[in-house]
Design an enzyme around this catalytic site. Structure first.
Site, PDB file in Angstrom:
ATOM      1  N   PRO A  55     -18.219  -1.159 -41.202  1.00 34.14           N
ATOM      2  CA  PRO A  55     -17.414  -0.309 -41.057  1.00 34.14           C
ATOM      3  C   PRO A  55     -16.262   0.062 -41.913  1.00 34.14           C
ATOM      4  O   PRO A  55     -15.230   0.316 -41.761  1.00 34.14           O
ATOM      5  CB  PRO A  55     -17.201  -0.315 -39.547  1.00 34.14           C
ATOM      6  CG  PRO A  55     -16.840  -1.646 -39.316  1.00 34.14           C
ATOM      7  CD  PRO A  55     -17.927  -2.381 -40.145  1.00 34.14           C
ATOM      8  N   CYS A  56     -16.684   0.452 -43.184  1.00 30.32           N
ATOM      9  CA  CYS A  56     -15.742   0.734 -44.452  1.00 30.32           C
ATOM     10  C   CYS A  56     -14.832   2.216 -44.131  1.00 30.32           C
ATOM     11  O   CYS A  56     -13.927   2.361 -44.371  1.00 30.32           O
ATOM     12  CB  CYS A  56     -16.594   1.025 -45.701  1.00 30.32           C
ATOM     13  SG  CYS A  56     -17.791   1.875 -45.771  1.00 30.32           S
ATOM     14  N   HIS A  57     -15.492   2.951 -43.213  1.00 32.08           N
ATOM     15  CA  HIS A  57     -15.022   4.324 -42.786  1.00 32.08           C
ATOM     16  C   HIS A  57     -13.715   4.126 -41.964  1.00 32.08           C
ATOM     17  O   HIS A  57     -12.937   4.959 -41.869  1.00 32.08           O
ATOM     18  CB  HIS A  57     -16.011   5.198 -42.019  1.00 32.08           C
ATOM     19  CG  HIS A  57     -16.601   4.657 -40.622  1.00 32.08           C
ATOM     20  ND1 HIS A  57     -17.531   3.750 -40.653  1.00 32.08           N
ATOM     21  CD2 HIS A  57     -16.137   4.710 -39.442  1.00 32.08           C
ATOM     22  CE1 HIS A  57     -17.680   3.247 -39.359  1.00 32.08           C
ATOM     23  NE2 HIS A  57     -16.792   3.968 -38.484  1.00 32.08           N
TER      24      HIS A  57
END
Length: 169
Positions: free
Chosen positions: A136-138
């Protein structure tokens, strides 16, 4: 095995190979071609191999993405094994520890890596994440809390964070 998946905010290309998700990238992102090239250099038949195990894994990742976008899934159980440098691997491992519905800053991510001066490098590694959403780089934002670059576009990042905040309870 390769398949596309349509989300409410864009299309993902998913590659399962050798028992792991190797790619879950926004189709057409600025890193997309480089991710495909790196993957096929590391695993030459990654896009063409269709084993029973990879087919089953693809079904699982699609089901988990469906649950995520429906607001009922808060995590992913599928194995991921993106291709990347050791530093990027370390960053991506740290990203997996950011809880659903939470965010951290690039500076905090660098501190968690034990490299407090490497916020910019951590941000670059986030941007180069070939397994979006599953890693989850968001969930990484600027120190001021602003949304910054995202391979799927700022609108996609905003949508994902809003989806997680709404369904956090």
């Amino acid at each position: 095995m390769i398949q596309t998946y349509t989300t409410p905010v864009g299309e993902l290309t998913i590659v399962c190979s050798e028992g792991a998700v190797r790619l879950c990238d926004w189709t057409g992102s600025r890193h997309f071609k480089a991710h495909i090239k790196a993957l096929t250099s590391a695993i030459p038949d990654a896009l063409t191999s269709e084993t029973e195990a990879d087919t089953a894994l693809m079904h699982t990742v699609i089901n988990e993405l469906d649950s995520y976008f429906q607001g009922t899934g808060r995590g992913f159980s599928v194995p991921v094994a993106p291709v990347g440098t050791p530093f990027r691997q370390d960053v991506w491992q740290q990203l997996k520890d950011i809880p659903y519905g939470s965010v951290v800053s690039y500076a905090e991510l660098a501190r968690r890596l034990g490299k407090p001066g490497a916020a910019r490098a951590a941000g670059t590694a986030c941007g180069a994440n070939p397994v979006s959403i599953l890693i989850p780089c968001h969930r990484v934002v600027s120190t001021a809390g602003k949304l910054t670059g995202y391979a799927g576009g700022i609108q996609a990042k905003e949508y994902l964070l809003r989806l997680e905040k709404i369904n956090k309870t």
